[in-house]
Design a protein around this motif. Structure first.
Motif, PDB file in Angstrom:
ATOM      1  N   MET A   1       0.838  -1.183   0.000  1.00 52.73           N
ATOM      2  CA  MET A   1       0.000   0.000   0.000  1.00 52.73           C
ATOM      3  C   MET A   1       0.880   1.243   0.000  1.00 52.73           C
ATOM      4  O   MET A   1       1.832   1.348   0.765  1.00 52.73           O
ATOM      5  CB  MET A   1      -0.892   0.011   1.245  1.00 52.73           C
ATOM      6  CG  MET A   1      -1.520   1.365   1.517  1.00 52.73           C
ATOM      7  SD  MET A   1      -2.514   1.420   3.002  1.00 52.73           S
ATOM      8  CE  MET A   1      -4.091   1.155   2.256  1.00 52.73           C
ATOM      9  N   LYS A   2       0.552   2.177  -0.877  1.00 57.54           N
ATOM     10  CA  LYS A   2       1.229   3.472  -0.910  1.00 57.54           C
ATOM     11  C   LYS A   2       0.362   4.440  -0.115  1.00 57.54           C
ATOM     12  O   LYS A   2      -0.712   4.832  -0.571  1.00 57.54           O
ATOM     13  CB  LYS A   2       1.418   3.945  -2.342  1.00 57.54           C
ATOM     14  CG  LYS A   2       2.316   3.028  -3.167  1.00 57.54           C
ATOM     15  CD  LYS A   2       2.546   3.559  -4.559  1.00 57.54           C
ATOM     16  CE  LYS A   2       1.271   3.483  -5.381  1.00 57.54           C
ATOM     17  NZ  LYS A   2       1.451   3.868  -6.780  1.00 57.54           N
ATOM     18  N   LEU A   3       0.829   4.811   1.082  1.00 58.93           N
ATOM     19  CA  LEU A   3       0.073   5.680   1.979  1.00 58.93           C
ATOM     20  C   LEU A   3       0.784   7.010   2.128  1.00 58.93           C
ATOM     21  O   LEU A   3       1.995   7.061   2.332  1.00 58.93           O
ATOM     22  CB  LEU A   3      -0.079   5.009   3.352  1.00 58.93           C
ATOM     23  CG  LEU A   3      -0.755   5.831   4.458  1.00 58.93           C
ATOM     24  CD1 LEU A   3      -2.214   6.115   4.113  1.00 58.93           C
ATOM     25  CD2 LEU A   3      -0.651   5.082   5.795  1.00 58.93           C
ATOM     26  N   LEU A   4       0.007   8.084   2.046  1.00 62.49           N
ATOM     27  CA  LEU A   4       0.486   9.441   2.303  1.00 62.49           C
ATOM     28  C   LEU A   4      -0.448  10.039   3.343  1.00 62.49           C
ATOM     29  O   LEU A   4      -1.673   9.943   3.203  1.00 62.49           O
ATOM     30  CB  LEU A   4       0.454  10.277   1.018  1.00 62.49           C
ATOM     31  CG  LEU A   4       0.890  11.737   1.148  1.00 62.49           C
ATOM     32  CD1 LEU A   4       2.385  11.832   1.466  1.00 62.49           C
ATOM     33  CD2 LEU A   4       0.582  12.500  -0.135  1.00 62.49           C
ATOM     34  N   ILE A   5       0.120  10.620   4.396  1.00 63.43           N
ATOM     35  CA  ILE A   5      -0.690  11.247   5.433  1.00 63.43           C
ATOM     36  C   ILE A   5      -0.475  12.755   5.370  1.00 63.43           C
ATOM     37  O   ILE A   5       0.657  13.227   5.258  1.00 63.43           O
ATOM     38  CB  ILE A   5      -0.325  10.715   6.829  1.00 63.43           C
ATOM     39  CG1 ILE A   5      -0.408   9.190   6.865  1.00 63.43           C
ATOM     40  CG2 ILE A   5      -1.253  11.334   7.890  1.00 63.43           C
ATOM     41  CD1 ILE A   5       0.099   8.564   8.158  1.00 63.43           C
ATOM     42  N   LEU A   6      -1.585  13.482   5.441  1.00 67.40           N
ATOM     43  CA  LEU A   6      -1.540  14.939   5.344  1.00 67.40           C
ATOM     44  C   LEU A   6      -2.116  15.596   6.585  1.00 67.40           C
ATOM     45  O   LEU A   6      -3.119  15.128   7.136  1.00 67.40           O
ATOM     46  CB  LEU A   6      -2.379  15.421   4.150  1.00 67.40           C
ATOM     47  CG  LEU A   6      -2.130  14.807   2.789  1.00 67.40           C
ATOM     48  CD1 LEU A   6      -3.114  15.370   1.780  1.00 67.40           C
ATOM     49  CD2 LEU A   6      -0.689  15.054   2.354  1.00 67.40           C
ATOM     50  N   ASP A   7      -1.536  16.703   6.981  1.00 67.99           N
ATOM     51  CA  ASP A   7      -2.187  17.644   7.872  1.00 67.99           C
ATOM     52  C   ASP A   7      -3.258  18.342   7.031  1.00 67.99           C
ATOM     53  O   ASP A   7      -3.217  18.276   5.796  1.00 67.99           O
ATOM     54  CB  ASP A   7      -1.147  18.646   8.391  1.00 67.99           C
ATOM     55  CG  ASP A   7      -1.757  19.765   9.209  1.00 67.99           C
ATOM     56  OD1 ASP A   7      -2.591  19.489  10.091  1.00 67.99           O
ATOM     57  OD2 ASP A   7      -1.396  20.935   8.964  1.00 67.99           O
ATOM     58  N   ARG A   8      -4.213  18.992   7.659  1.00 68.86           N
ATOM     59  CA  ARG A   8      -5.279  19.632   6.880  1.00 68.86           C
ATOM     60  C   ARG A   8      -5.040  21.127   6.703  1.00 68.86           C
ATOM     61  O   ARG A   8      -4.700  21.583   5.621  1.00 68.86           O
ATOM     62  CB  ARG A   8      -6.640  19.381   7.541  1.00 68.86           C
ATOM     63  CG  ARG A   8      -7.798  19.743   6.625  1.00 68.86           C
ATOM     64  CD  ARG A   8      -9.119  19.785   7.356  1.00 68.86           C
ATOM     65  NE  ARG A   8      -9.236  21.059   8.065  1.00 68.86           N
ATOM     66  CZ  ARG A   8     -10.354  21.467   8.659  1.00 68.86           C
ATOM     67  NH1 ARG A   8     -11.425  20.712   8.670  1.00 68.86           N
ATOM     68  NH2 ARG A   8     -10.389  22.640   9.266  1.00 68.86           N
ATOM     69  N   ASP A   9      -5.221  21.895   7.778  1.00 64.67           N
ATOM     70  CA  ASP A   9      -5.161  23.360   7.680  1.00 64.67           C
ATOM     71  C   ASP A   9      -3.749  23.811   7.316  1.00 64.67           C
ATOM     72  O   ASP A   9      -2.788  23.495   8.004  1.00 64.67           O
ATOM     73  CB  ASP A   9      -5.607  23.998   8.990  1.00 64.67           C
ATOM     74  CG  ASP A   9      -7.048  23.640   9.358  1.00 64.67           C
ATOM     75  OD1 ASP A   9      -7.830  23.330   8.450  1.00 64.67           O
ATOM     76  OD2 ASP A   9      -7.370  23.675  10.561  1.00 64.67           O
ATOM     77  N   GLY A  10      -3.644  24.542   6.212  1.00 69.36           N
ATOM     78  CA  GLY A  10      -2.352  25.016   5.741  1.00 69.36           C
ATOM     79  C   GLY A  10      -1.718  24.123   4.693  1.00 69.36           C
ATOM     80  O   GLY A  10      -0.794  24.540   4.008  1.00 69.36           O
ATOM     81  N   VAL A  11      -2.225  22.892   4.572  1.00 70.02           N
ATOM     82  CA  VAL A  11      -1.717  21.958   3.572  1.00 70.02           C
ATOM     83  C   VAL A  11      -2.774  21.736   2.492  1.00 70.02           C
ATOM     84  O   VAL A  11      -2.495  21.848   1.294  1.00 70.02           O
ATOM     85  CB  VAL A  11      -1.323  20.604   4.220  1.00 70.02           C
ATOM     86  CG1 VAL A  11      -0.900  19.590   3.162  1.00 70.02           C
ATOM     87  CG2 VAL A  11      -0.208  20.809   5.237  1.00 70.02           C
ATOM     88  N   ILE A  12      -4.006  21.444   2.922  1.00 74.03           N
ATOM     89  CA  ILE A  12      -5.116  21.183   1.999  1.00 74.03           C
ATOM     90  C   ILE A  12      -5.961  22.429   1.791  1.00 74.03           C
ATOM     91  O   ILE A  12      -6.469  22.683   0.702  1.00 74.03           O
ATOM     92  CB  ILE A  12      -5.993  20.036   2.536  1.00 74.03           C
ATOM     93  CG1 ILE A  12      -5.179  18.745   2.646  1.00 74.03           C
ATOM     94  CG2 ILE A  12      -7.229  19.843   1.664  1.00 74.03           C
ATOM     95  CD1 ILE A  12      -5.920  17.610   3.344  1.00 74.03           C
TER      96      ILE A  12
END
Length: 176
Positions: A1-12
């Protein structure tokens, strides 16, 4: 599995020191939405881990937060992509939880949900707390210059932190 984790505010989406308190205030960064969709279409699972102390502070409720995340999912789906698990910490900074970044609880939940070790998984954020959370679970810390990223760059970063202009640049790097 290729997983990427993101913060939300300021990134998305655009961030605010006054908190994102309503769906109207949740303003996506268009290139970030496109980047998530591109990654998803290429087989990546994109999860989100976001501190949301505005809930504990009484600035907005869980239904409002869920409406923001429904909008995120809708925008990404309109571009042929999908957002994976979204986890949030509703606690304030002094509540003593184990999920509020820089603590690793949310990242651990994502790893458990997908049944994979987090070592080497990229966690993209815009603050030192994001980078420290990544290090706590052996994720690869990645800083974007959007949101609070420029301010974060003014101080020393953890060794090995990768830096990109924005989430679109991260996606381009991962997909080439």
């Amino acid at each position: 599995m290729k997983l990427l984790i993101l913060d939300r505010d300021g990134v998305i989406n655009l961030d605010s020191d006054e908190y994102i308190k309503s769906l109207d205030e949740w303003i996506p960064i268009p290139s970030a939405i496109a980047a998530i969709a591109r990654l998803s279409r290429a087989g990546w699972t994109v999860a989100v881990a976001t501190n949301q102390s505005g809930i504990a502070r009484g600035y907005y409720d869980l239904a409002t937060l869920e409406s923001m995340h429904a909008r995120l999912r809708q925008l990404v789906a309109e571009q042929g992509g999908e957002v994976g698990l979204i986890v949030h910490c509703p606690h304030g900074p002094d509540d003593g939880c184990d999920c509020r970044k820089p603590k690793p609880g949310m990242l651990q939940r994502i790893g458990e949900h997908y049944g994979i070790p987090l070592a080497g998984v990229w966690f993209v954020g815009d603050s030192r707390g994001d980078l420290d959370a990544a290090l706590a679970v052996d994720c690869q810390p990645v800083l974007v210059k959007t949101g609070k990223g420029q301010r974060t760059l003014e101080k020393p970063l953890p060794e090995g932190t990768l830096v990109f202009d924005d989430l679109a640049a991260v996606a381009t790097h991962l997909l080439t």
